[in-house]
Motif scaffolding. Structure first.
Motif, PDB file in Angstrom:
ATOM      1  N   GLY A 464      10.026  29.393  -7.203  1.00 18.68           N
ATOM      2  CA  GLY A 464       9.813  28.197  -7.998  1.00 18.68           C
ATOM      3  C   GLY A 464       9.960  28.494  -9.468  1.00 18.68           C
ATOM      4  N   GLY A 465       9.472  27.600 -10.290  1.00 21.05           N
ATOM      5  CA  GLY A 465       9.592  27.768 -11.731  1.00 21.05           C
ATOM      6  C   GLY A 465       8.706  26.794 -12.462  1.00 21.05           C
ATOM      7  N   ILE A 466       9.022  26.580 -13.720  1.00 21.46           N
ATOM      8  CA  ILE A 466       8.267  25.682 -14.593  1.00 21.46           C
ATOM      9  C   ILE A 466       9.197  24.562 -15.039  1.00 21.46           C
ATOM     10  N   LEU A 467       8.695  23.352 -14.994  1.00 15.89           N
ATOM     11  CA  LEU A 467       9.435  22.196 -15.478  1.00 15.89           C
ATOM     12  C   LEU A 467       8.667  21.577 -16.637  1.00 15.89           C
ATOM     13  N   CYS A 468       9.388  21.237 -17.693  1.00 18.10           N
ATOM     14  CA  CYS A 468       8.778  20.653 -18.890  1.00 18.10           C
ATOM     15  C   CYS A 468       9.452  19.323 -19.206  1.00 18.10           C
ATOM     16  N   ALA A 469       8.639  18.297 -19.385  1.00 11.81           N
ATOM     17  CA  ALA A 469       9.108  16.977 -19.835  1.00 11.81           C
ATOM     18  C   ALA A 469       8.540  16.734 -21.219  1.00 11.81           C
ATOM     19  N   THR A 649       1.809   4.861 -44.160  1.00  9.49           N
ATOM     20  CA  THR A 649       1.873   6.230 -43.676  1.00  9.49           C
ATOM     21  C   THR A 649       2.632   6.288 -42.366  1.00  9.49           C
ATOM     22  N   ARG A 650       3.366   7.371 -42.177  1.00 10.32           N
ATOM     23  CA  ARG A 650       4.103   7.601 -40.946  1.00 10.32           C
ATOM     24  C   ARG A 650       3.797   9.001 -40.450  1.00 10.32           C
ATOM     25  N   SER A 651       3.965   9.183 -39.164  1.00  9.66           N
ATOM     26  CA  SER A 651       3.745  10.498 -38.569  1.00  9.66           C
ATOM     27  C   SER A 651       4.639  10.641 -37.350  1.00  9.66           C
ATOM     28  N   VAL A 652       4.877  11.881 -36.953  1.00  7.65           N
ATOM     29  CA  VAL A 652       5.685  12.199 -35.788  1.00  7.65           C
ATOM     30  C   VAL A 652       4.766  12.721 -34.694  1.00  7.65           C
ATOM     31  N   LEU A 653       4.832  12.095 -33.536  1.00  7.51           N
ATOM     32  CA  LEU A 653       4.079  12.554 -32.368  1.00  7.51           C
ATOM     33  C   LEU A 653       5.042  13.250 -31.415  1.00  7.51           C
ATOM     34  N   THR A 654       4.769  14.493 -31.108  1.00  3.93           N
ATOM     35  CA  THR A 654       5.541  15.260 -30.136  1.00  3.93           C
ATOM     36  C   THR A 654       4.637  15.555 -28.948  1.00  3.93           C
ATOM     37  N   LEU A 655       5.095  15.222 -27.754  1.00  5.86           N
ATOM     38  CA  LEU A 655       4.318  15.492 -26.553  1.00  5.86           C
ATOM     39  C   LEU A 655       5.171  16.236 -25.546  1.00  5.86           C
ATOM     40  N   ALA A 656       4.542  17.174 -24.850  1.00  9.68           N
ATOM     41  CA  ALA A 656       5.234  17.983 -23.846  1.00  9.68           C
ATOM     42  C   ALA A 656       4.260  18.260 -22.716  1.00  9.68           C
ATOM     43  N   PHE A 657       4.753  18.114 -21.478  1.00 10.96           N
ATOM     44  CA  PHE A 657       3.941  18.360 -20.290  1.00 10.96           C
ATOM     45  C   PHE A 657       4.689  19.322 -19.382  1.00 10.96           C
ATOM     46  N   GLN A 658       3.980  20.360 -18.918  1.00 10.21           N
ATOM     47  CA  GLN A 658       4.570  21.383 -18.065  1.00 10.21           C
ATOM     48  C   GLN A 658       3.962  21.324 -16.668  1.00 10.21           C
ATOM     49  N   ALA A 673       7.811  13.803 -13.393  1.00 11.17           N
ATOM     50  CA  ALA A 673       7.503  14.169 -14.771  1.00 11.17           C
ATOM     51  C   ALA A 673       8.101  13.174 -15.761  1.00 11.17           C
ATOM     52  N   ARG A 674       9.338  12.744 -15.501  1.00 12.94           N
ATOM     53  CA  ARG A 674       9.977  11.776 -16.408  1.00 12.94           C
ATOM     54  C   ARG A 674       9.200  10.452 -16.410  1.00 12.94           C
ATOM     55  N   GLN A 675       8.819   9.966 -15.241  1.00 16.65           N
ATOM     56  CA  GLN A 675       8.058   8.723 -15.166  1.00 16.65           C
ATOM     57  C   GLN A 675       6.681   8.880 -15.804  1.00 16.65           C
TER      58      GLN A 675
END
Length: 858
Positions: A464-469, A649-658, A673-675
């Motif tokens: 297996g492995g790791i998947l990141c969305a 004000t503005r900001s950048v939100l970065t999200l990642a799920f493994q 993961a995409r959904q």
């Protein structure tokens, strides 16, 4: 013998003499022998405040004390405790005095530097006025302008006239090092850079230090000055180990070390840094670092990039990285009188911002961002270690601070690896499903990230492995700290129990959770319990264990959901004293054992504020950063929200799920993961829109939400009317004249915590005023998740049960003061609690109202 030494000896003699002479209750002096004092001191070390029985037992057990009355022994212990208290206070005052003296010296140097800068600016201003006067008199004469501009160019690029240097000659490297040292010192203590104090960072003996950022200089620069109770050599050792405190440092290789004749050394280094978002390439540096000692005993570690203009050997290149330039930067560590060190930190970087999308370019052009993620972080890290070594910071549990710090570093590094997805770590991109809003990457060789032992624990024999969305979003008028606090405290608002269960299955042997049919309508987690594990001194970083209580499953498919689940969680950037800092929430599922080498698949959120541009056109109000970038500068796809204030004000939100996956389930996990990421994006959108008007303040946001419901105004009338009927008093001044919105405002701003609770078998809260929300540490959105039995302690629940019949019959009761718990598990004390029955228009019982009087956090 000097006067100081004589005074010290005199104090010691006086202290020992006072220990042998006491004053009894009648005011008479009592002299003790050395043997008696030793016996009393042994008892004092075991018990500084013995009871009367213990003192009588002492007289019986020690014959040498038989001639002393019990009252005299009691007075001796009182005097002994007083002397101990005075000694500790004197030591504390000496420590504070040393800090104040060192800080005063630092402020005097800063004042002197500012005066020099003012004098220079005044001189330049007068010179420019004179040149302008001559220019207006003779407009055709451009010699003055040429002289001025040529002088400015010479100041801006002093190294452009340097002769070529031999890359393989140590003498050439030493010349570069000496030039770097001189330029660094001119920035650290001189006026070569125009420094502006960073807003919100106040100097003081107990503060982090003096923080400043650059103004009108090439690249971005930040500077910090502070005091720590560590020796200079220890400080230098910590600062040189950049990966231990700089979370964005991915790799730091020292390729060669060249000793110098003055006792220092030159190091040639290659460093890689992570990109903060998914849509910008990472940076790397090729630098020379020079470590040496000055004549006054100070240590200096200065560094700069080796470029064709500076000379030196050419460094390695790595595909996928953009070469950034480090201008003369470093650390000046000066010893302080009485111990400790005074630290000057300068970071000066040119990130080469032209190759990143314009919407996130402020991340690379703002000196405040550099100050928060590098300069202030370094100073805080040293201060944290100093307090740990001195014993001033206590940690719960059996793990040492260094182990807990390793967990934080692993979480941060794991999240950065997921966001960047480097090819040399084994990451490859999967094709999208027709939309570019979510990026999917897989890693079929996770040994590089987690290690062989961790991989064996995560994956079966099938492989297996790791998947990141991952995805990025642009937020408008959303305070990063407030958003991260909400995501941390209310996981059920954005998380899916089925996905949590799938993540948990990776850490449980013989407990597989199939991806098909993952989301069950009946699947939900119970309450979320946050268990503090460690925190830094100023609470800018919180490490905690989160336990999600599972519900009882009714069939085989729900067996996994019936178990509790655990997360190791890192929360940073929620410190209110650091405005403009990046806020981050990173977590990883763990099992109950929580071993020190447990594999951590980090997922989470990062919110980075962008510097507002007052002259820039307003961007489209979209939370999809990818679509914003596709619009470009043509403005052909601008929405109706373009009329918003461009200064918002503005900001950048970065999200990642493994997620860990088995080979035969890779496609299914990718779809899931995409959904899931899209559902999280939708949830964050709702939260962001709810808290977007940050300029109104939290109180007005909650008031706006309460006013949005006519039921709230009706409830306010019922609460006030019932209180008046049961007690004969008014709930708030003026509530008899006010009605509707006016009455709701009076209750909303009431100083005591007022909240309404349903009359169901399992009562929950339906409304609370601002003080009630503050006491419960929650919001109106999440209030209904809190049950009354989780707030009241055992004594409060017993008091409420005993008075419940009285409340229902007579309509009113007073409960004694006590302790209750907020939703974050913090104890709250209150003077008394008033409970009354709220009647509706038909005089039927509608709910119970609670008013906690004079509450405060313990």
């Amino acid at each position: 013998m000097s006067m100081v030494a004589a005074t010290s000896v005199g104090k010691d003699k006086l202290s020992s003499a006072s220990a042998m002479v006491g004053i009894d209750a009648a005011g008479k002096y009592v002299r003790y022998t050395p043997e008696q004092v030793d016996a009393l001191e042994r008892v004092y070390n075991e018990c500084p405040k013995p009871s009367s029985l213990r003192r009588q037992q002492l007289i019986r057990e020690c014959p040498i004390l038989s001639n002393i009355e019990p009252k005299q022994i009691k007075v001796w212990f009182q005097n002994r405790r007083c002397r101990e208290k005075q000694r500790k206070e004197a030591s504390r005052l000496q420590t504070v005095n040393r800090k104040l003296s060192a800080m005063n010296k630092l402020l005097m140097e800063e004042n002197d530097r500012l005066q020099k800068q003012v004098s220079q600016l005044v001189y330049e201003n007068g010179y420019m006025r004179q040149q302008l006067h001559h220019t207006s008199a003779a407009t055709t004469d451009t010699s003055c302008e040429s002289a001025v501009t040529s002088g400015q160019r010479g100041q801006q690029n002093p190294l452009s006239q340097n002769p070529p240097r031999d890359a393989n000659n140590p003498a050439s490297l030493l010349a570069i090092a000496e030039e770097t040292l001189a330029e660094f010192l001119s920035k650290a203590t001189g006026t070569s850079v125009e420094w502006v104090p960073l807003v919100g960072m106040k100097p003081g003996p107990d503060s982090i230090g003096i923080i400043a950022v650059s103004h009108n200089c090439s690249g971005v620069a930040a500077r910090a000055c502070g005091l720590v109770s560590l020796e200079p050599t220890k400080v230098a050792e910590i600062l040189k180990d950049r990966p231990s405190w700089f979370s964005e440092c991915r790799r730091l290789d020292v390729l060669s070390i060249i000793p110098t004749g003055n006792g220092g050394n030159i190091e040639l280094m290659y460093m890689q840094t992570y990109a903060p978002t998914t849509i910008a390439p990472a940076r790397d540096f090729w630098t020379l670092r020079y470590t040496t000692a000055l004549d006054d005993g100070s240590l200096v570690i200065c560094e700069r990039s080796l470029t064709p203009s500076t000379g030196g050997p050419a460094g390695p290149t790595t595909p996928g990285f953009v070469r950034a330039e480090m201008l003369p930067s470093g650390y000046l560590v000066r010893p302080c009188e009485g111990g400790g060190s005074m630290i000057h930190i300068v970071d000066h970087v040119d990130w080469d911002a032209w190759n990143v999308p314009e919407v996130i370019r402020p991340l690379y052009e703002s000196p405040k961002v550099l100050a928060h993620k590098a300069t202030i972080t370094a100073l805080r890290h040293i201060r944290q270690i100093a307090l740990e070594l001195s014993g001033e910071v206590s940690f719960t549990g059996s793990r040492q601070p260094a182990v807990l710090r390793t967990f934080s570093q692993r979480l941060s590094r794991g999240f950065n690896d997921a966001v960047n997805g480097f090819v040399d770590d084994g990451w490859t991109l999967l094709s999208n499903d027709g939309s570019d809003d979510v990026t999917i990457a897989v890693n079929s060789s996770p040994d590089k990230l987690l290690g062989t032992h961790a991989s064996m624990a995560l994956f079966s024999a099938l492989g297996g492995g790791i998947l990141c969305a991952k995805a990025s979003m642009l937020l408008q008028n959303v305070p990063p700290a407030l958003l991260v606090q909400f995501l941390r405290e209310h996981r059920s608002e954005w998380a899916d129990s089925g996905v949590d269960a799938y993540s948990a299955s990776s850490f449980r042997a013989h407990s597989q959770f199939g991806v098909p049919g993952l989301r069950s309508n009946t699947g939900f987690w119970g309450s979320q319990i946050i268990l503090p594990l460690a925190h830094t001194v100023e609470n800018e970083e919180l490490l905690e264990v989160v336990r999600l209580e599972g519900h009882h499953g009714f069939n085989q498919d729900e067996l996994l959901l019936s178990r509790d689940m655990y997360f190791l969680q890192l929360c940073t950037g929620v410190d209110e004293n650091a405005p403009g800092a990046c806020a981050q929430l990173v977590f990883a599922p763990i099992d109950e054992s929580f071993a020190d080498d447990a594999p951590l698949l980090a997922s989470g959120f990062r919110v980075t504020p962008l510097e507002p541009k007052t002259n820039a056109p307003a961007s489209t109000r979209t939370l999809d950063l990818a679509s914003t970038l596709e619009i470009g500068s043509s403005g052909s796809a601008r929405s109706a929200n373009d009329n918003m204030n461009s200064t918002g004000t503005r900001s950048v939100l970065t999200l990642a799920f493994q997620f860990a996956y088995e080979n035969h389930l890779c496609d299914s996990v990718a779809v899931m993961a995409r959904q899931y990421v899209r559902s999280v994006v939708a949830s964050v959108q709702r939260v962001a829109m709810a808290i977007a008007p940050s300029r109104l303040g939290c109180s007005q946001i909650g008031m706006k939400q309460a006013n949005a419901s006519p039921a709230a105004q009706t409830l306010a009338e019922w609460v006030s009317k019932s209180y008046r009927a049961h007690t004969g008093n008014e709930l708030a001044q003026g509530d008899c004249q006010g009605g509707g919105d006016g009455l709701l405002k009076l209750i909303w701003h009431h100083s005591d915590a007022i909240m309404c609770c349903s009359l169901k078998a399992s009562p929950v809260f339906s409304f609370a005023n601002q003080a009630g929300l503050d006491m419960l540490e929650t919001t109106l959105i999440a209030l209904q998740e809190i049950r009354i039995e989780s707030v009241l302690d055992e004594a409060g629940r017993k008091a409420l049960c005993s008075e419940f019949n009285k409340i229902m019959q007579q309509g009113f009761a007073r409960l004694p003061g006590g302790i209750c718990m907020s939703s974050m598990g913090r104890p709250v004390s209150y003077e008394e609690a008033v409970v009354w029955k709220v009647l509706d228009e038909d005089d039927s019982p509608h709910c119970l109202a609670f008013m906690f009087v004079n509450w405060s956090f313990v």
